[in-house]
Design a protein around this motif. Sequence first.
Motif, mmCIF file in Angstrom:
data_model
loop_
_atom_site.group_PDB
_atom_site.id
_atom_site.type_symbol
_atom_site.label_atom_id
_atom_site.label_comp_id
_atom_site.label_asym_id
_atom_site.label_seq_id
_atom_site.Cartn_x
_atom_site.Cartn_y
_atom_site.Cartn_z
ATOM 1 N N GLN A 21 33.661 45.856 44.541
ATOM 2 C CA GLN A 21 34.490 44.878 43.693
ATOM 3 C C GLN A 21 35.777 44.717 44.337
ATOM 4 O O GLN A 21 36.236 43.555 43.959
ATOM 5 N N ARG A 62 47.668 44.698 40.597
ATOM 6 C CA ARG A 62 46.634 44.897 39.682
ATOM 7 C C ARG A 62 47.011 45.940 38.711
ATOM 8 O O ARG A 62 47.393 47.254 39.340
ATOM 9 N N THR A 66 43.179 47.552 34.223
ATOM 10 C CA THR A 66 42.203 46.698 34.455
ATOM 11 C C THR A 66 41.200 47.060 35.521
ATOM 12 O O THR A 66 40.040 46.686 35.406
ATOM 13 N N ILE A 67 41.703 47.714 36.691
ATOM 14 C CA ILE A 67 40.938 48.305 37.498
ATOM 15 C C ILE A 67 39.717 49.263 37.040
ATOM 16 O O ILE A 67 38.469 49.047 37.393
ATOM 17 N N GLU A 69 38.708 49.466 33.883
ATOM 18 C CA GLU A 69 37.559 48.423 33.057
ATOM 19 C C GLU A 69 36.647 47.751 34.027
ATOM 20 O O GLU A 69 35.400 47.996 33.468
ATOM 21 N N ALA A 70 37.033 47.592 35.149
ATOM 22 C CA ALA A 70 36.006 47.105 36.018
ATOM 23 C C ALA A 70 34.992 47.973 36.643
ATOM 24 O O ALA A 70 33.942 47.779 36.978
ATOM 25 N N LEU A 71 35.652 49.316 36.794
ATOM 26 C CA LEU A 71 34.594 50.361 37.376
ATOM 27 C C LEU A 71 33.803 50.904 36.233
ATOM 28 O O LEU A 71 32.663 51.560 36.529
ATOM 29 N N LYS A 72 34.043 50.902 34.885
ATOM 30 C CA LYS A 72 33.595 51.469 33.968
ATOM 31 C C LYS A 72 31.833 51.208 33.702
ATOM 32 O O LYS A 72 31.231 52.305 33.705
#
Length: 322
Positions: A21, A62, A66-67, A69-72
Amino acid sequence: MNLIQLQDKLKSVLREAAHGQFAVDLEQIAAEVPPRTELGDLAFPVAFELAKQIKQKTGEKRAPRTIAEALKPALDSLDEVARVEVAGAGYLNVFFDRVRLLTRLAGETVSNERDRTALAGEPAIDCKLMVEHTSINPNKAAHIGHVRNSVIGDTFVNILRAAGNRVEVQNYIDNTGVQVADVVVGFIHLEQMTLDNIKELDRSLPADRSFDYYCWDLYTRVGLFYRDGNIEAGQNPEKLKLRADILHAIEAGNNPTAQLADYVATRNVECILDTMERLGIRYDQLARESEILHLHFWERAFQLMKDRGAIHFANEGRTKGC
């Protein structure tokens, strides 16, 4: 899969997700145990490190949350994970699917037992487990908190042995620490005693007042000595220097102060072992810190860990200098 392997699996998934990502390759991923069970079984602060690396690489700022949430979703997809929550400014808190995980672990135990039975006649893999517990500073008698820890450790040993494991029990003896130095300060500067005086005192103590209890009272007096007799006052720097000098002498070894400290610590260990014996608690090894220092075990272990890549020196980031 054991818990260590599961943790490694979670880190691997996070590493792949970070690369996919954000095009960032993470060498080290820290895992923490949350302070309360309601916050999860494991917590990963990886988003904070990623935010720094993304900014260094692209200049883009960033938010760690937010990061996270993207990895979750990457962690959510694992069978062993019941759910993942993004907490605080960007922590990934992982909750294990405990029923599935424990069932799987139990199944692997049964399977391994069957494998051992099926391989009758083959040489067994002999694995010894090491349990270290008690570890009381050898400067005074054991108190109820020490006894509690010893009972917990001994209970764990008994459970492992009842399950058929070969167990070695160790008790780490911190005989070069500040607490021992404080008692030595007491004997030398308050009691004005030499090693021969201390041995004579030890022989003359009544049966109901053992050496470790004498040291307990002396240790309390030393605490007041550092504060010039006033418990509310701060510690006197000149008197604290006596502690530092004695501590250095103990660590150096092969001097009269170190010999005196060794006698005091050894006698306290013997008294503590007598206390534990009354509870039926015993040890296979007494690992003394003085031997680790003087035989240079630490230097050797430190070099081995560096050579094998188990640890590294951080030149940048949050852990710079570690």
